[in-house]
Design an enzyme around this catalytic site. Structure first.
Site, PDB file in Angstrom:
ATOM      1  N   THR A 166       9.537  64.487  30.739  1.00 42.03           N
ATOM      2  CA  THR A 166      10.439  63.516  31.346  1.00 42.03           C
ATOM      3  C   THR A 166      10.414  62.187  30.610  1.00 42.03           C
ATOM      4  O   THR A 166      11.452  61.594  30.351  1.00 42.03           O
ATOM      5  CB  THR A 166      10.039  63.310  32.819  1.00 42.03           C
ATOM      6  OG1 THR A 166      10.097  64.565  33.485  1.00 42.03           O
ATOM      7  CG2 THR A 166      10.995  62.344  33.490  1.00 42.03           C
ATOM      8  N   TYR A 167       9.231  61.706  30.249  1.00 40.67           N
ATOM      9  CA  TYR A 167       9.157  60.382  29.644  1.00 40.67           C
ATOM     10  C   TYR A 167       8.455  60.358  28.292  1.00 40.67           C
ATOM     11  O   TYR A 167       8.213  59.293  27.757  1.00 40.67           O
ATOM     12  CB  TYR A 167       8.434  59.415  30.583  1.00 40.67           C
ATOM     13  CG  TYR A 167       9.230  59.077  31.813  1.00 40.67           C
ATOM     14  CD1 TYR A 167      10.462  58.449  31.705  1.00 40.67           C
ATOM     15  CD2 TYR A 167       8.760  59.384  33.079  1.00 40.67           C
ATOM     16  CE1 TYR A 167      11.202  58.132  32.820  1.00 40.67           C
ATOM     17  CE2 TYR A 167       9.497  59.071  34.201  1.00 40.67           C
ATOM     18  CZ  TYR A 167      10.714  58.440  34.067  1.00 40.67           C
ATOM     19  OH  TYR A 167      11.449  58.123  35.175  1.00 40.67           O
ATOM     20  N   GLY A 168       8.095  61.484  27.743  1.00 40.67           N
ATOM     21  CA  GLY A 168       7.393  61.450  26.476  1.00 40.67           C
ATOM     22  C   GLY A 168       7.389  62.784  25.776  1.00 40.67           C
ATOM     23  O   GLY A 168       7.816  63.797  26.321  1.00 40.67           O
ATOM     24  N   ASP A 169       6.910  62.774  24.544  1.00 43.84           N
ATOM     25  CA  ASP A 169       6.818  63.994  23.760  1.00 43.84           C
ATOM     26  C   ASP A 169       5.514  64.715  24.073  1.00 43.84           C
ATOM     27  O   ASP A 169       4.486  64.102  24.354  1.00 43.84           O
ATOM     28  CB  ASP A 169       6.897  63.664  22.273  1.00 43.84           C
ATOM     29  CG  ASP A 169       8.279  63.170  21.889  1.00 43.84           C
ATOM     30  OD1 ASP A 169       9.231  63.924  22.095  1.00 43.84           O
ATOM     31  OD2 ASP A 169       8.391  62.039  21.405  1.00 43.84           O
ATOM     32  N   VAL A 170       5.577  66.034  23.998  1.00 42.84           N
ATOM     33  CA  VAL A 170       4.448  66.875  24.378  1.00 42.84           C
ATOM     34  C   VAL A 170       3.903  67.568  23.139  1.00 42.84           C
ATOM     35  O   VAL A 170       4.666  68.109  22.326  1.00 42.84           O
ATOM     36  CB  VAL A 170       4.863  67.913  25.436  1.00 42.84           C
ATOM     37  CG1 VAL A 170       3.666  68.758  25.849  1.00 42.84           C
ATOM     38  CG2 VAL A 170       5.466  67.216  26.657  1.00 42.84           C
ATOM     39  N   ASP A 216      12.582  68.720  40.770  1.00 40.70           N
ATOM     40  CA  ASP A 216      13.224  69.108  39.506  1.00 40.70           C
ATOM     41  C   ASP A 216      12.860  70.538  39.127  1.00 40.70           C
ATOM     42  O   ASP A 216      12.522  70.832  37.979  1.00 40.70           O
ATOM     43  CB  ASP A 216      12.826  68.142  38.388  1.00 40.70           C
ATOM     44  CG  ASP A 216      13.829  68.145  37.245  1.00 40.70           C
ATOM     45  OD1 ASP A 216      14.952  68.643  37.450  1.00 40.70           O
ATOM     46  OD2 ASP A 216      13.491  67.664  36.152  1.00 40.70           O
ATOM     47  N   LYS A 236       0.885  64.921  26.707  1.00 42.52           N
ATOM     48  CA  LYS A 236       2.117  64.125  26.700  1.00 42.52           C
ATOM     49  C   LYS A 236       1.750  62.704  26.300  1.00 42.52           C
ATOM     50  O   LYS A 236       0.876  62.087  26.909  1.00 42.52           O
ATOM     51  CB  LYS A 236       2.775  64.127  28.072  1.00 42.52           C
ATOM     52  CG  LYS A 236       4.070  63.304  28.131  1.00 42.52           C
ATOM     53  CD  LYS A 236       4.594  63.138  29.542  1.00 42.52           C
ATOM     54  CE  LYS A 236       5.081  64.441  30.110  1.00 42.52           C
ATOM     55  NZ  LYS A 236       5.770  64.245  31.426  1.00 42.52           N
ATOM     56  N   GLY A 274       7.500  69.958  22.341  1.00 46.07           N
ATOM     57  CA  GLY A 274       8.647  69.694  23.215  1.00 46.07           C
ATOM     58  C   GLY A 274       8.626  68.277  23.732  1.00 46.07           C
ATOM     59  O   GLY A 274       7.913  67.411  23.226  1.00 46.07           O
ATOM     60  N   ALA A 275       9.442  68.066  24.767  1.00 49.51           N
ATOM     61  CA  ALA A 275       9.564  66.736  25.366  1.00 49.51           C
ATOM     62  C   ALA A 275       9.556  66.878  26.868  1.00 49.51           C
ATOM     63  O   ALA A 275      10.194  67.773  27.417  1.00 49.51           O
ATOM     64  CB  ALA A 275      10.838  66.034  24.904  1.00 49.51           C
TER      65      ALA A 275
END
Length: 820
Positions: free
Chosen positions: A26-30, A136, A45, A23-24
């Site tokens: 807030t600021y990067g891919d996981v 969030d 991440k 997945g993704a």
């Protein structure tokens, strides 16, 4: 780039083995990874850092994860900085997010929602006691372990409350879950940790109704409504389905005044969360999510009229019998045409899917890290400076989060009562000037991303030719079609690059692979009556069903579903499959709300702002929707309750420089003569509609049949036997022929690169835009012609004149290199 605190400079590859992308954040891919020290799974991440990047948000996330140790907060393992890549390593939650789960299972049961709220409140209470705000909270940021634990995740936009800053003053979060005081932060002066309590209340509704309140609205319109003093907190739609405890819990959590809103600690004492709630509630939910056959049917599909008895495949008569060439088909190969002209108000090309596959679908090897680095470089995944507006482009979080935006631009406002409702007939309203003419919506919210697309000529389909003058001709693509077709479009599959013809008919929506014309087979895609089609960003819009709603169909998903069904024959009819096993929110075809009874619609792009709009004419109102890129869907922007003068008559959006919203042309007229001015009847949407606008009766001399905006200052106006070329004020243009005349009653006009092609019942004629000379002409009294579609490609149908009930032939103008 400033140094990050609490970050190791050791090589993270010595400890973590990446397994697959999951997945993704807030600021990067996981990524899912294995900790080689403990042999346990971890979530990693990875963020690419560039010189000058603002790293404050990343530092905030690392600090909060490191300091907040709690069973209901994802555990922090460590952070590493290596070769400009930051690795943030956390606990892996194998159950996935609640958003992913309810997409697979449908709505959660009330006790399951209560369990989630209780566990989330525990995590929030701990967070708030440490002086921190999450900011969030939503279903996508609540993760489950395989044991049924609930964890708060994604602290990329979290904030810290200090003694000197008692309230946060930045506009941040996800719009639909945002508390009213956050939406109005610039006016009200700040907010505190109680915004998380509001967001949890919205999340509880999301889990029970599969989406948050106001989700059908454009995010900016939702924010505008929430910031109003008259805004009322949302409630559950079905009062009888849920207990009084749940309703009261939401009433407290969604208290509008934050001073009266209870804390997370207080809500933990509410009967809704103090009831007996075993962990088994969530493990049962996880079991259900892993079994798609336990999903619930979509009630929306029941409203659609289906044609079960019509065949799933239809073969062209050319394969199974003689196909005689008609006189017009002989002419089709002799007469050459220019390429269709791209209108500036057409939506941009569909952005091809990024070449980034989910790792794990392929065999994993030692080259995974190299592929990660190459993909990061290809995607240019960087963090913008804090002063820039953060674009919502995370593909995995379908409820986009606002990162950091000190200024979002003005919100859409209701028109003042004293503003005039319409312009005088004859001219389009002048563009606004002065300081109040700022954009209605920031383009980062709404515009389709302009990416460098490969040329359509590289697609697999009807062969293009070099860009030469008059190099295209009409080619037959199907012989003897039994469908009663209303509309047609072409579409290129983003993966296979095959070009398809998509037709909407009484019998349903069918597709024809133009790369496999030797097969000559129309295949059923959707078994619902369809009267209109339009394709935007791999989303097929259709007017479908008994009561004609606007539907949005995920074309790649529907093609994949059909492919799987063809591989594994099922006893369930193909058109009923989605009703049986796919939940409503996970369906590949979804109904656009509030469009019941739609008579006609149009799609237009504002070339000045990049925003794309959908106009829908209903019997008693007009809807204006705007394309929202993060969700890949149209969302309601305005609803004009005043009916159109003629809802089934002319409906043509016109875009004017300086106007955010399109003007709606509902009629045009002009006296005979090439130098005469055309009078437009327009409805300016910024001001609203006027019910008594003067529209000339249809069919009288001087009333236009078709209006087409070709570019920013050129409009084609089609009358019974002529086409006028005018500017936005209706005046003849100085550079083009003011009038093109034809000796037959015009039914449809299409603008080519250097000519206008006018169609009538027995043929077509092209005339030069410069000289009014005839450039092409085809006449066949034995056939009746009808244009099925002219967006990107011209699609034509013909039937025998002496037998209008006979099967039709389908043609496409091909041989040119598309300008799209």
């Amino acid at each position: 780039m400033a140094l990050l605190r609490d970050v190791s400079l050791q090589d993270p590859r010595d400890r973590f083995e990446l397994l697959q992308r999951v997945g993704a954040g807030t600021y990067g891919d996981v990524y899912k990874a294995r900790d080689t020290v403990t042999s346990e799974l971890a979530a990693v991440k990875i963020v690419k850092l560039d010189p000058g990047d603002d790293i404050s948000s990343l530092q905030q996330e690392i600090t909060i994860l490191r300091e907040c140790r709690h069973p209901n907060v994802v555990a922090y393992i460590g952070s590493y900085l290596r070769n400009d890549r930051l690795w943030i390593c956390m606990e892996f939650c194998g159950g996935g997010s609640l958003q992913e789960i309810y997409h697979a299972t449908g709505p959660l049961e009330e006790r399951q929602i209560a369990y989630v709220c209780r566990e989330a409140l525990k995590g929030l209470h701990h967070l708030h006691s440490q002086g921190k705000i999450h900011r969030d909270i939503k279903g996508a940021n609540l993760l489950l372990t395989l044991q049924g634990d609930v964890k708060l995740a994604d602290f990329g936009v979290s904030g810290e409350l200090t003694a000197s800053v008692a309230k946060r003053r930045s506009f941040i979060g996800t719009p639909y879950w945002m508390a009213p005081e956050v939406a109005a932060v610039e006016r009200k002066g700040g907010y505190n940790e109680l915004c998380d309590v509001w967001a949890l209340g919205i999340t509880a509704i999301e889990l029970g109704e599969l989406q948050p309140p106001l989700f059908h609205l454009h995010p900016m319109r939702a924010l505008m409504l929430m910031s109003k003093s008259s805004f009322q907190p949302p409630k559950l739609r079905d009062k009888t389905r849920w207990t009084q405890n749940f309703h009261h819990f939401l009433k407290l959590a969604l208290t509008k005044n934050p001073k009266k809103r209870p804390t997370a600690e207080k809500l933990l004492q509410h009967p809704f969360t103090t009831q007996q709630l075993p962990r088994a509630l969530l493990t049962q939910l996880l079991d259900k999510a892993s079994d798609p056959h336990l999903g619930t049917p979509s009630p929306e599909d029941c409203e659609l009229e289906t044609y079960d008895m019509f065949p799933d495949t239809i073969h062209s008569r050319g394969q199974h019998g003689p196909a005689e060439r008609t006189p017009s088909e002989i002419q089709f190969h002799q007469v050459k045409f220019g390429a269709p002209r791209r209108k500036e108000t057409d939506p941009l090309n569909e952005p091809w899917e990024e070449e980034w596959t989910l790792l794990g679908k392929e065999e994993l090897s030692g080259s995974l890290l190299q592929s990660v680095q190459e993909a990061l470089e290809e995607r240019s995944l960087t963090i913008r400076s804090a002063s820039e507006f953060q674009e919502l482009d995370s593909p995995d979080d379908t409820m986009g989060t606002i990162k950091r935006a000190p200024f979002l631009g003005p919100l859409p406002t209701d028109p003042p009562a004293e503003e005039p409702l319409s312009s005088p007939p004859g001219t389009l309203p002048p563009p606004p000037s002065g300081p109040n003419s700022s954009p209605l919506l920031p383009t980062a919210w709404a515009t389709m991303k302009q990416r460098e697309d490969p040329e359509r000529s590289s697609c697999h389909g009807l062969p293009p030719t070099p860009k030469v003058h008059m190099g295209a001709c009409f080619s037959k693509v199907f012989n003897g079609c039994p469908l009663r077709i209303h509309a047609a479009v072409t579409w290129i599959h983003p993966v296979t690059r095959d070009q398809f013809l998509v037709v909407g008919a009484e019998e349903g929506i069918y597709t024809l692979n133009l790369h496999e014309l030797h097969e000559d087979t129309l295949e059923k895609l959707i078994s619902h009556r369809c009267s209109w089609l339009y394709c935007v960003n791999n989303v097929l819009l259709s007017l479908s069903g008994k009561s004609t709603h606007i539907w949005a169909h995920d074309l790649p998903g529907l093609f994949e579903q059909r492919r799987l069904q063809q591989q594994v024959p099922l006893s369930i009819p193909t058109n009923r499959l989605t009703q049986r096993i796919i939940p409503r929110r996970f369906a590949l075809s979804t109904k656009i709300p509030d469009t019941k009874g739609c008579l006609q619609c149009r799609v237009v792009r504002n070339p000045y702002t990049g925003a794309t709009f959908l106009l829908a004419a209903l019997p008693t109102s007009l809807l204006l929707l705007q394309w929202y890129e993060p969700l890949q869907k149209f969302l309601l922007l305005k609803n004009f309750s005043s009916p159109l003068p003629s809802p089934a008559g002319m409906l043509e959006p016109l875009v004017l420089d300086g106007k955010e919203l399109p003007q709606v042309c509902v009629g045009a007229e002009g006296p005979e003569g090439p130098g005469c001015r055309v009078l437009f009847h327009v409805l300016p949407l910024e001001a609203g509609l006027t019910p008594d606008i003067l529209i000339p009766p249809e069919g009288i001399p001087g009333s236009a049949q078709q209006v087409i905006q070709v570019d920013r200052d050129t409009i084609l106006v089609s009358f019974e036997r002529c086409v006028r070329i005018v500017n936005m004020q209706g005046e003849p243009t100085a550079t083009l022929a003011p009038e093109l005349t034809f000796d037959f009653p015009i039914e449809t006009v299409v603008c080519l690169q250097d000519s206008v092609l006018a169609f009538w019942s027995h043929g077509m004629q092209g005339r030069s835009l410069d000289t009014n000379e005839v450039t092409q002409e085809i006449t066949d009294e034995t056939r009746i012609f009808r244009v099925l579609g002219a967006h990107r490609d011209i699609i034509l149908e013909s039937i025998p004149t002496d037998n209008p009930e006979a099967h039709s032939n389908l043609y496409i103008l091909t041989g040119h290199q598309s300008t799209y």
